[in-house]
Design a protein around this motif. Structure first.
Motif, PDB file in Angstrom:
ATOM      1  N   PHE A  42      33.154  19.350  43.855  1.00 54.21           N
ATOM      2  CA  PHE A  42      34.148  20.119  44.622  1.00 54.21           C
ATOM      3  C   PHE A  42      35.315  20.447  43.700  1.00 54.21           C
ATOM      4  O   PHE A  42      35.730  19.629  42.882  1.00 54.21           O
ATOM      5  CB  PHE A  42      34.650  19.287  45.807  1.00 54.21           C
ATOM      6  CG  PHE A  42      33.623  19.048  46.873  1.00 54.21           C
ATOM      7  CD1 PHE A  42      33.633  19.784  48.053  1.00 54.21           C
ATOM      8  CD2 PHE A  42      32.640  18.080  46.700  1.00 54.21           C
ATOM      9  CE1 PHE A  42      32.683  19.543  49.044  1.00 54.21           C
ATOM     10  CE2 PHE A  42      31.691  17.847  47.672  1.00 54.21           C
ATOM     11  CZ  PHE A  42      31.708  18.580  48.857  1.00 54.21           C
ATOM     12  N   ILE A  43      35.866  21.663  43.843  1.00 54.24           N
ATOM     13  CA  ILE A  43      37.019  22.073  43.058  1.00 54.24           C
ATOM     14  C   ILE A  43      37.876  23.011  43.891  1.00 54.24           C
ATOM     15  O   ILE A  43      37.366  23.710  44.788  1.00 54.24           O
ATOM     16  CB  ILE A  43      36.575  22.766  41.740  1.00 54.24           C
ATOM     17  CG1 ILE A  43      37.745  22.892  40.762  1.00 54.24           C
ATOM     18  CG2 ILE A  43      35.951  24.133  42.025  1.00 54.24           C
ATOM     19  CD1 ILE A  43      37.328  23.365  39.378  1.00 54.24           C
ATOM     20  N   GLN A  44      39.163  23.012  43.626  1.00 54.42           N
ATOM     21  CA  GLN A  44      40.064  23.935  44.318  1.00 54.42           C
ATOM     22  C   GLN A  44      40.229  25.204  43.499  1.00 54.42           C
ATOM     23  O   GLN A  44      40.520  25.162  42.304  1.00 54.42           O
ATOM     24  CB  GLN A  44      41.432  23.290  44.531  1.00 54.42           C
ATOM     25  CG  GLN A  44      42.435  24.215  45.222  1.00 54.42           C
ATOM     26  CD  GLN A  44      43.688  23.498  45.643  1.00 54.42           C
ATOM     27  OE1 GLN A  44      43.807  23.042  46.768  1.00 54.42           O
ATOM     28  NE2 GLN A  44      44.642  23.385  44.729  1.00 54.42           N
ATOM     29  N   GLY A  45      40.024  26.340  44.168  1.00 53.11           N
ATOM     30  CA  GLY A  45      40.297  27.632  43.560  1.00 53.11           C
ATOM     31  C   GLY A  45      41.622  28.155  44.069  1.00 53.11           C
ATOM     32  O   GLY A  45      41.860  28.157  45.281  1.00 53.11           O
ATOM     33  N   VAL A  46      42.496  28.598  43.170  1.00 52.50           N
ATOM     34  CA  VAL A  46      43.828  29.075  43.543  1.00 52.50           C
ATOM     35  C   VAL A  46      43.899  30.585  43.297  1.00 52.50           C
ATOM     36  O   VAL A  46      43.680  31.052  42.172  1.00 52.50           O
ATOM     37  CB  VAL A  46      44.920  28.348  42.729  1.00 52.50           C
ATOM     38  CG1 VAL A  46      46.302  28.848  43.143  1.00 52.50           C
ATOM     39  CG2 VAL A  46      44.808  26.835  42.923  1.00 52.50           C
ATOM     40  N   VAL A  47      44.218  31.328  44.365  1.00 46.87           N
ATOM     41  CA  VAL A  47      44.358  32.783  44.252  1.00 46.87           C
ATOM     42  C   VAL A  47      45.835  33.118  44.447  1.00 46.87           C
ATOM     43  O   VAL A  47      46.393  32.924  45.531  1.00 46.87           O
ATOM     44  CB  VAL A  47      43.508  33.515  45.309  1.00 46.87           C
ATOM     45  CG1 VAL A  47      43.521  35.023  45.038  1.00 46.87           C
ATOM     46  CG2 VAL A  47      42.082  32.978  45.335  1.00 46.87           C
ATOM     47  N   VAL A  48      46.456  33.598  43.383  1.00 46.79           N
ATOM     48  CA  VAL A  48      47.884  33.914  43.414  1.00 46.79           C
ATOM     49  C   VAL A  48      48.042  35.419  43.658  1.00 46.79           C
ATOM     50  O   VAL A  48      47.549  36.242  42.888  1.00 46.79           O
ATOM     51  CB  VAL A  48      48.566  33.507  42.096  1.00 46.79           C
ATOM     52  CG1 VAL A  48      50.065  33.837  42.156  1.00 46.79           C
ATOM     53  CG2 VAL A  48      48.340  32.025  41.822  1.00 46.79           C
ATOM     54  N   LYS A  49      48.747  35.772  44.733  1.00 46.11           N
ATOM     55  CA  LYS A  49      48.855  37.176  45.142  1.00 46.11           C
ATOM     56  C   LYS A  49      49.419  38.058  44.043  1.00 46.11           C
ATOM     57  O   LYS A  49      48.943  39.179  43.822  1.00 46.11           O
ATOM     58  CB  LYS A  49      49.736  37.262  46.392  1.00 46.11           C
ATOM     59  CG  LYS A  49      49.867  38.668  46.960  1.00 46.11           C
ATOM     60  CD  LYS A  49      50.647  38.668  48.266  1.00 46.11           C
ATOM     61  CE  LYS A  49      50.686  40.076  48.860  1.00 46.11           C
ATOM     62  NZ  LYS A  49      51.435  40.099  50.136  1.00 46.11           N
ATOM     63  N   ALA A  50      50.409  37.550  43.318  1.00 51.11           N
ATOM     64  CA  ALA A  50      51.069  38.373  42.294  1.00 51.11           C
ATOM     65  C   ALA A  50      50.188  38.605  41.073  1.00 51.11           C
ATOM     66  O   ALA A  50      50.515  39.460  40.240  1.00 51.11           O
ATOM     67  CB  ALA A  50      52.373  37.701  41.862  1.00 51.11           C
ATOM     68  N   GLU A  51      49.060  37.864  40.959  1.00 53.67           N
ATOM     69  CA  GLU A  51      48.243  37.936  39.750  1.00 53.67           C
ATOM     70  C   GLU A  51      46.917  38.648  39.954  1.00 53.67           C
ATOM     71  O   GLU A  51      46.147  38.810  39.001  1.00 53.67           O
ATOM     72  CB  GLU A  51      47.992  36.529  39.201  1.00 53.67           C
ATOM     73  CG  GLU A  51      49.286  35.819  38.784  1.00 53.67           C
ATOM     74  CD  GLU A  51      49.034  34.387  38.325  1.00 53.67           C
ATOM     75  OE1 GLU A  51      47.852  33.960  38.343  1.00 53.67           O
ATOM     76  OE2 GLU A  51      50.006  33.699  37.975  1.00 53.67           O
ATOM     77  N   VAL A  52      46.622  39.046  41.201  1.00 57.94           N
ATOM     78  CA  VAL A  52      45.348  39.717  41.476  1.00 57.94           C
ATOM     79  C   VAL A  52      45.607  40.959  42.320  1.00 57.94           C
ATOM     80  O   VAL A  52      46.698  41.135  42.883  1.00 57.94           O
ATOM     81  CB  VAL A  52      44.364  38.784  42.221  1.00 57.94           C
ATOM     82  CG1 VAL A  52      44.017  37.561  41.380  1.00 57.94           C
ATOM     83  CG2 VAL A  52      44.929  38.348  43.576  1.00 57.94           C
ATOM     84  N   ALA A  53      44.585  41.798  42.432  1.00 61.83           N
ATOM     85  CA  ALA A  53      44.697  42.995  43.268  1.00 61.83           C
ATOM     86  C   ALA A  53      44.882  42.587  44.729  1.00 61.83           C
ATOM     87  O   ALA A  53      44.375  41.556  45.172  1.00 61.83           O
ATOM     88  CB  ALA A  53      43.455  43.858  43.114  1.00 61.83           C
ATOM     89  N   GLU A  54      45.596  43.409  45.483  1.00 60.37           N
ATOM     90  CA  GLU A  54      45.861  43.111  46.888  1.00 60.37           C
ATOM     91  C   GLU A  54      44.567  42.959  47.682  1.00 60.37           C
ATOM     92  O   GLU A  54      44.455  42.094  48.560  1.00 60.37           O
ATOM     93  CB  GLU A  54      46.734  44.220  47.499  1.00 60.37           C
ATOM     94  CG  GLU A  54      47.063  44.034  48.982  1.00 60.37           C
ATOM     95  CD  GLU A  54      47.917  42.787  49.251  1.00 60.37           C
ATOM     96  OE1 GLU A  54      47.906  42.295  50.402  1.00 60.37           O
ATOM     97  OE2 GLU A  54      48.585  42.293  48.302  1.00 60.37           O
ATOM     98  N   THR A  55      43.572  43.798  47.372  1.00 62.60           N
ATOM     99  CA  THR A  55      42.295  43.705  48.099  1.00 62.60           C
ATOM    100  C   THR A  55      41.616  42.357  47.849  1.00 62.60           C
ATOM    101  O   THR A  55      41.011  41.781  48.753  1.00 62.60           O
ATOM    102  CB  THR A  55      41.356  44.841  47.658  1.00 62.60           C
ATOM    103  OG1 THR A  55      41.222  44.828  46.222  1.00 62.60           O
ATOM    104  CG2 THR A  55      41.895  46.195  48.116  1.00 62.60           C
TER     105      THR A  55
END
Length: 430
Positions: A42-55
Motif C-alpha cells: 500500500f502507498i499514498q499517492g498525492v495529487v497537488v492541484k497546482a502541479e497538475v492539469a485541472e482535469t
C-alpha cells in the motif's frame, strides 16, 4: 518505469508507473490523497492541484473505491509513513471504474465480511495476514530443505483414516468408498522409508462439528516424517522449526506485524528450549490451578491448554499422553504400557495446540494388534503394515497446523482470517 509498490524504494526521486486499485481517498481544496494498493503493498499517492492539469485533479477527486488504474508519479521518501515512501502523482489512467463497492471504510459485521470474503481479503489487515501466511509457507520450505528433507505429495483421496475416527468426508471413488484425507502421515511414513526424511504439505479435511475460533473444516498441514529418529530427537526438530518460523516472521513481516498491532516482543521471546512436561505432571499442575474436574485419562480442552501455556509463558510440550487418547500408530512408552511416546506443542496466548507428534510403532506384530484393537479393517492397512515387514526402523513424525500457527504468530483471534477462503461448519460460500 513500470514497477510495483513493493519495489518503489529502488526508484526514489524517479518517475514510475504502477498498476493499482484505489483503496480509499480523501481530499481538500488543493490536494487529493489516494490510498493505493497493488497486491504487493500500500502507498499514498498525492495529487497537488497546482502541479497538475485541472482535469487530472478533478479526475483524482472523483475516483471511486476499488477502481483500477495506472498511476504515474515521482517516488518520494516519507518518514511519516510506516511504509517509508509516497508517490507525487503526475498522471492517472483509469482502467475500470468500480461502482457501489460493498465494503466501505465503516465497520461491518463478521457475517457480512465473510459473505464478501472474496473482496474482504483486499483490505490492509487481511492483506497483512496473507503475507504472514506466505512467509510461514516459504520459511517451511526453506527450513526442511536446509535439513535434507524431500517434499512428498500425499493423496487427498484415501481409502482409510490415519486417525481411525468417524470425522471423515465420505465420497464414492467409482465403485469404492473413499474419504477426503484428514492427514498425509501414513503416506509420509512410506516416503520416509524410501527417502529418509520427508514432509508433506497439503489440505486436510475434518468433518468435526466445531464452531470454536481454533477450528476449520478444511485446513493445511505440514507433516514431516523421519526415519531413524526417535521421540526426543523429533522434539528437538519441532522446537527448532517453530523458533525458525517465529524468527522469519519477525524479520521479514515488520510492516504487517505493525499493521496488526502484534506485540513483537512476544515473538522475540519464542526461543528454545521449550519446557517438556509429562501429561501426569501437567494434570497435577492443573489441579493446583483449580481444575479439579479433570481426571487421569481425560483429554485437555482449551481452558486447560491455555492455563498450561500461561504458566510457562512460552510454547510447551505436553508429552506421554494416555494411550487411550491417541491414535493406534503411536509407540508405547518403554516403561509404561498405558502412555505413548507423543507430544502436543501448546502455543501461549490462548492459541492452543499447534503441533501433534509421536514416535511411530515400528514393530509389525504390535501395529497389527493395535489396528485390530481399534476395530479397523486390516486389509485397508496392509500396505501400512508392509512398512514394518520389509526393513522396519524406528521413526517419528509430527503435524503442524498452518492456520493455527498463522493466527498465533500474527496475533489474529480467529483462524477464519488466516486462510483466503475458509470452510466453516456453516460456510461453503464463497
Amino acid at each position: 518505469m513500470k514497477t510495483t509498490i513493493a519495489q518503489v524504494g529502488q526508484y526514489v526521486d524517479k518517475e514510475v508507473t504502477i498498476g493499482a486499485w484505489l483503496a480509499n481517498k480523501r481530499s481538500s481544496g488543493k490536494i487529493a490523497f489516494l490510498q493505493l494498493r497493488d497486491g504487493t503493498g500500500f502507498i499514498q499517492g498525492v495529487v497537488v492541484k497546482a502541479e497538475v492539469a485541472e482535469t487530472l485533479f478533478q479526475q483524482a477527486k472523483s475516483l471511486t473505491q476499488e477502481s483500477s488504474l495506472y498511476v504515474t508519479g515521482i517516488v518520494r521518501k516519507d518518514e511519516r509513513s510506516s511504509f517509508g515512501y509516497e508517490l507525487t502523482v503526475t498522471d492517472l489512467n483509469v482502467i475500470h471504474e468500480a461502482e457501489g463497492y460493498p465494503i466501505t471504510p465503516k465497520a461491518h459485521g463478521t457475517e457480512f465480511l465473510m459473505d464478501n470474503r472474496h473482496l474482504w481479503i483486499r483490505s490492509k489487515k487481511q492483506h497483512a495476514v496473507m503475507k504472514i501466511r506466505n512467509e510461514i509457507i516459504k520459511s517451511t520450505y526453506d527450513f526442511f530443505f536446509s535439513k535434507g528433507f524431500t517434499k512428498l505429495d500425499s493423496p487427498i483421496l484415501t481409502g482409510s483414516s490415519p486417525e481411525g475416527t468417524s470425522e471423515l468426508f465420505h465420497t464414492k471413488y467409482f465403485d469404492e468408498d473413499a474419504f477426503l484425507s484428514q492427514s498425509g502421515q501414513l503416506y509420509a511414513e512410506a516416503g520416509a522409508m524410501a527417502l529418509n526424511r520427508v514432509f508433506t504439505f497439503g489440505p486436510t479435511f475434518r468433518a468435526e462439528k466445531s464452531k470454536t475460533r481454533r477450528h476449520l473444516i478444511e485446513f493445511w498441514m505440514i507433516e514431516p516424517e523421519m526415519a531413524f529418529v526417535e521421540h526426543e530427537e523429533s522434539l528437538d526438530i519441532q522446537e527448532e522449526y517453530v523458533c525458525y518460523l517465529a524468527e522469519q516472521v519477525r524479520k521479514n513481516c515488520d510492516l504487517e506485524l505493525d499493521l496488526l498491532e502484534r506485540d513483537k516482543e512476544k515473538l522475540a521471546a519464542i526461543k528454545g528450549p521449550f519446557p517438556r512436561v509429562t501429561y501426569d505432571d501437567a494434570l497435577e499442575l492443573l489441579h493446583e490451578k483449580g481444575f479439579d474436574d479433570i481426571v487421569w485419562g481425560d483429554d485437555f480442552g482449551s481452558p486447560h491448554e491455555t492455563a498450561l501455556a500461561e504458566h510457562y509463558d512460552k510454547p510447551v510440550f505436553i508429552t506421554r499422553y494416555p494411550k487411550s487418547l491417541k491414535p493406534f500408530y503411536m509407540q508405547p512408552a518403554p516403561d509404561r504400557d498405558d502412555v505413548v511416546l507423543c507430544a502436543d506443542l501448546i502455543a501461549p496466548e490462548g492459541y492452543g495446540e499447534i503441533i501433534g507428534g509421536s514416535e511411530r510403532i515400528h514393530d509389525y506384530d504390535l501395529l497389527k494388534q493395535e489396528i485390530e484393537a481399534h476395530g479397523l479393517p486390516l486389509d485397508a492397512y496392509q500396505w501400512y503394515l508392509d512398512l514394518r515387514k520389509y526393513g522396519s526402523v524406528p521413526h517419528s513424525g509430527f503435524g503442524l497446523g498452518l492456520e493455527r500457527t498463522v493466527a498465533w504468530l500474527s496475533g489474529i483471534e480467529h483462524v477464519r482470517e488466516t486462510i483466503a477462503f475458509p470452510r466453516l461448519l456453516n460456510r461453503l460460500y464463497p
